[in-house]
Motif scaffolding. Structure first.
Motif, PDB file in Angstrom:
ATOM      1  N   UNK A 142      10.738  20.938  -2.118  1.00  0.00           N
ATOM      2  CA  UNK A 142       9.333  20.672  -1.839  1.00  0.00           C
ATOM      3  C   UNK A 142       9.219  20.174  -0.401  1.00  0.00           C
ATOM      4  N   UNK A 143       8.003  20.240   0.153  1.00  0.00           N
ATOM      5  CA  UNK A 143       7.815  19.882   1.555  1.00  0.00           C
ATOM      6  C   UNK A 143       6.477  19.151   1.745  1.00  0.00           C
ATOM      7  N   UNK A 144       6.353  17.936   1.224  1.00  0.00           N
ATOM      8  CA  UNK A 144       5.098  17.196   1.343  1.00  0.00           C
ATOM      9  C   UNK A 144       5.051  16.322   2.599  1.00  0.00           C
ATOM     10  N   UNK A 145       3.847  15.841   2.902  1.00  0.00           N
ATOM     11  CA  UNK A 145       3.720  14.761   3.890  1.00  0.00           C
ATOM     12  C   UNK A 145       2.623  13.803   3.437  1.00  0.00           C
ATOM     13  N   UNK A 146       2.779  12.536   3.823  1.00  0.00           N
ATOM     14  CA  UNK A 146       1.805  11.509   3.477  1.00  0.00           C
ATOM     15  C   UNK A 146       0.564  11.669   4.347  1.00  0.00           C
ATOM     16  N   UNK A 147      -0.585  11.256   3.811  1.00  0.00           N
ATOM     17  CA  UNK A 147      -1.841  11.271   4.563  1.00  0.00           C
ATOM     18  C   UNK A 147      -2.334   9.843   4.738  1.00  0.00           C
ATOM     19  N   UNK A 148      -3.394   9.669   5.543  1.00  0.00           N
ATOM     20  CA  UNK A 148      -3.799   8.301   5.867  1.00  0.00           C
ATOM     21  C   UNK A 148      -4.711   7.669   4.828  1.00  0.00           C
ATOM     22  N   UNK A 149      -5.150   8.396   3.815  1.00  0.00           N
ATOM     23  CA  UNK A 149      -5.800   7.751   2.667  1.00  0.00           C
ATOM     24  C   UNK A 149      -4.750   6.961   1.908  1.00  0.00           C
ATOM     25  N   UNK A 173       0.825  -1.199   0.000  1.00  0.00           N
ATOM     26  CA  UNK A 173       0.000   0.000   0.000  1.00  0.00           C
ATOM     27  C   UNK A 173       0.861   1.252   0.000  1.00  0.00           C
ATOM     28  N   UNK A 174       0.306   2.317  -0.570  1.00  0.00           N
ATOM     29  CA  UNK A 174       0.995   3.599  -0.667  1.00  0.00           C
ATOM     30  C   UNK A 174      -0.008   4.716  -0.387  1.00  0.00           C
ATOM     31  N   UNK A 175       0.447   5.810   0.240  1.00  0.00           N
ATOM     32  CA  UNK A 175      -0.485   6.860   0.651  1.00  0.00           C
ATOM     33  C   UNK A 175      -0.681   7.933  -0.405  1.00  0.00           C
ATOM     34  N   UNK A 176      -1.741   8.697  -0.241  1.00  0.00           N
ATOM     35  CA  UNK A 176      -1.814   9.984  -0.898  1.00  0.00           C
ATOM     36  C   UNK A 176      -0.905  10.951  -0.157  1.00  0.00           C
ATOM     37  N   UNK A 177      -0.836  12.184  -0.655  1.00  0.00           N
ATOM     38  CA  UNK A 177       0.021  13.157   0.020  1.00  0.00           C
ATOM     39  C   UNK A 177      -0.584  14.550  -0.056  1.00  0.00           C
ATOM     40  N   UNK A 178      -0.209  15.366   0.918  1.00  0.00           N
ATOM     41  CA  UNK A 178      -0.472  16.805   0.889  1.00  0.00           C
ATOM     42  C   UNK A 178       0.880  17.487   0.741  1.00  0.00           C
ATOM     43  N   UNK A 179       0.945  18.495  -0.096  1.00  0.00           N
ATOM     44  CA  UNK A 179       2.175  19.281  -0.175  1.00  0.00           C
ATOM     45  C   UNK A 179       1.993  20.531   0.678  1.00  0.00           C
ATOM     46  N   UNK A 180       2.762  20.621   1.753  1.00  0.00           N
ATOM     47  CA  UNK A 180       2.638  21.765   2.648  1.00  0.00           C
ATOM     48  C   UNK A 180       3.014  23.054   1.929  1.00  0.00           C
TER      49      UNK A 180
END
Length: 380
Positions: free
Chosen positions: A44-51, A25-32
């Motif tokens: 860039x400064x992203x983080x993974x989300x729980x979806x 499994x792999x997450x979606x991400x938000x880019x801060x």
């Protein structure tokens, strides 16, 4: 076994009979912050989300690929081995086929595969649903084929699948975020040198939340506008005598050398966004989260005015969030629809949700989906 893994396993058994050999499994991400900087060699400064997107796979006797998705459970897409070529597979299955094609391009002996996909990452929301699908497929396919891939290699193969098979000229941020992010951290990725650093990110400790506002506006980056922005950046870089815009040592002087107003504004966004991202990194490394808010908002203004990748829905979400007490807000992802994020005190979050929903209703727009996100694990 997680709920998502169980769902993918059940779909696999219902479709193909028996159990899969692997589930990844792999997450979606938000880019801060740090938008449209990755293909320009910037930070860039992203983080993974729980979806997450869960991929169950098993070797089959027939060469090629058979794949099913929980979003269309009765539809099995079959791709002959000869058709695993760019341009011959369309729709959502192209991301799965592209990942298998990219793995085969390494010289790996990739067998025929049966694949089941279950995902909770929203499609078209600017949260990297495509990268999650590519990376989870690559990880599962590699494991079945007995191939070991480190996070960097897997991310670059997934990028190749999207660039060369799907035809979307994205940078490397999404794939690297999906593979390398860690729970509780943002990923500081300098795309030029390829360096990464994990920075602790805990807004909740300060009584803050990061809300994602999915505007439900159409977001399809493969339809031309994203590629046009990239071409503009490449043209500006060539005129400035560098390979990538972030190789420019004197951004202010460089802007004076660009006569074309559009190219000047595109380059100005890249220069200022890179500076903002590095400043956010410095601030997070030094102390609290709250002070980064104005930089998030400045990022949106630049994306709206200089890079011109926002839209009515994103601007409405950002403006309403700021008017509801958000410390900062910006569109996240490639733009032209998708999602915005807002950094807001937890005790103001419900006010923001109500006001954004009301603003969209008053504007005659579809109701947005709004929820809090926290930094989650990358590829599993």
């Amino acid at each position: 076994m997680s709920t998502g893994d169980a769902a993918a396993t059940t779909l696999f058994a219902d479709t193909f009979g028996g159990a899969p050999q692997v589930v990844r499994s792999a997450p979606g991400r938000v880019n801060l912050i740090g938008e449209h900087t990755d293909y320009n060699g910037g930070p860039v400064l992203p983080f993974a989300i729980d979806d997450r997107t869960h991929v169950a796979a098993r070797i089959c006797s027939t060469p090629g690929l058979s794949v099913v998705s929980s979003r269309a459970p009765g539809e099995v897409v079959t791709v002959d081995a000869a058709d695993l070529q760019p341009g011959l597979v369309s729709g959502w299955a192209a991301y799965v086929a592209g990942a298998v094609w990219a793995l085969a391009g390494t010289g790996a002996a990739v067998p025929g595969l049966e694949v089941a996909v279950h995902s909770t990452v929203p499609i078209g929301a600017g949260l990297s649903s495509s990268a999650a699908l590519e990376c989870a497929t690559l990880a599962a396919s590699a494991m079945v084929a007995g191939v070991e891939l480190d996070a960097d290699t897997l991310a670059r193969l997934a990028q190749r699948a999207e660039n060369d098979f799907v035809g979307m000229p994205c940078g490397l941020m999404d794939q690297m975020a999906v593979t390398a992010c860690r729970e509780g951290s943002v990923l500081y990725f300098e795309t030029g040198p390829g360096t990464i650093r994990h920075l602790p990110f805990d807004p909740a400790a300060e009584g803050l939340e990061v809300l994602v506002i999915d505007t439900r506006a159409h977001h399809a980056l493969a339809d031309g506008e994203y590629a046009e922005r990239r071409r503009s950046c490449e043209k500006a870089a060539a005129l400035l005598g560098v390979g990538l815009l972030n190789e420019v040592s004197d951004p202010a002087g460089a802007l004076d050398r660009l006569d074309d107003d559009v190219l000047r504004r595109r380059a100005r966004h890249v220069f200022t966004e890179s500076a903002r991202t590095r400043e956010v990194v410095r601030m997070l490394a030094a102390g609290p989260v709250a002070p980064i808010g104005p930089l998030l908002t400045a990022s949106h203004v630049s994306l709206r005015d200089d890079f011109e990748v926002s839209c009515r829905e994103l601007d409405l979400a950002v403006d309403t969030a700021l008017g509801s007490g958000a410390l900062g807000a910006r569109m996240t992802g490639g733009g032209f629809g998708g999602s915005a994020i807002a950094l807001i005190p937890t005790d103001r979050a419900s006010v923001l949700v109500d006001r954004v929903r009301s603003a969209f209703a008053d504007a005659g727009l579809a109701a947005p989906a709004i929820r809090a996100v926290q930094p989650s694990a990358g590829l599993l």
